[in-house]
Scaffold this active site. Sequence first.
Site: not given
Length: 252
Positions: A56, A202
């Site tokens: 992400d 991430h």
Amino acid sequence: MMPLPRRLSSLPRRRAGQFGLALLAPLLAEVLGRSAGWGALGAGDGHAPQVALTFDDGPSPRTPALLETLARHGAQATFFVTEPAVRAYPAQLAAIRAAGHQIEAHGRWHRPALLLPPWQEWAQIAWRPPGGGRLYRPPYGGHSPFTRPFAALLGRQVALWDAESRDWTVPAWTPATGAHAAQALARRTLAQVRPGSVVLLHDGPAVTPALLAGLLTGLETRGLRAVRADALPLRRITLRSGLRRLRRSYGG
């Protein structure tokens, strides 16, 4: 003093009930949408020896290191990117695409859905990155009462995860403490992973490339292959798997 007509005397109670419902709806949307995830896309078929690694928040200056680590292990992944990051790092987005990884949407604003007015959440879900598909991962996985209806109207599919790396919890990086933190997070993540899992990482934290290397080595040891989410493929979160998510979310 004459008593108020029954209809008038019930107004405060009705208004209190309406106010309570207005407060309850966002809470239910968040709990049932994010924590349980019912109806969203989650883990895939557990019979195949493969998992989906998802990143992400990117692209970022950390993207090349992630791509190099993935390439070294012959692994594929899915990147849920944001509009500000796409504008800031177009070369990194192009590199993700050139390496054959999947690109999907993480929204225009990295804010929880409950902090977006409805017209902004509509624009949030409607945005698609260059080369992106139909998946949308809400920031923080957060939901409002409008998240699922808007996604359905826009032809999007909400995609969540079942294993979380918590790479965002490492505040700073040094060669000694960073390597130790990466190993600890890799072990913790591997303990959650099963065939078909969708792993949340991430694109940005300094610890993530080292964490990714340890994670990929651990997957290989277990005979699991990292693939794109669309190669898994993702499946809808059922009542049973949603209950498991709820228990994990609240310490069960």
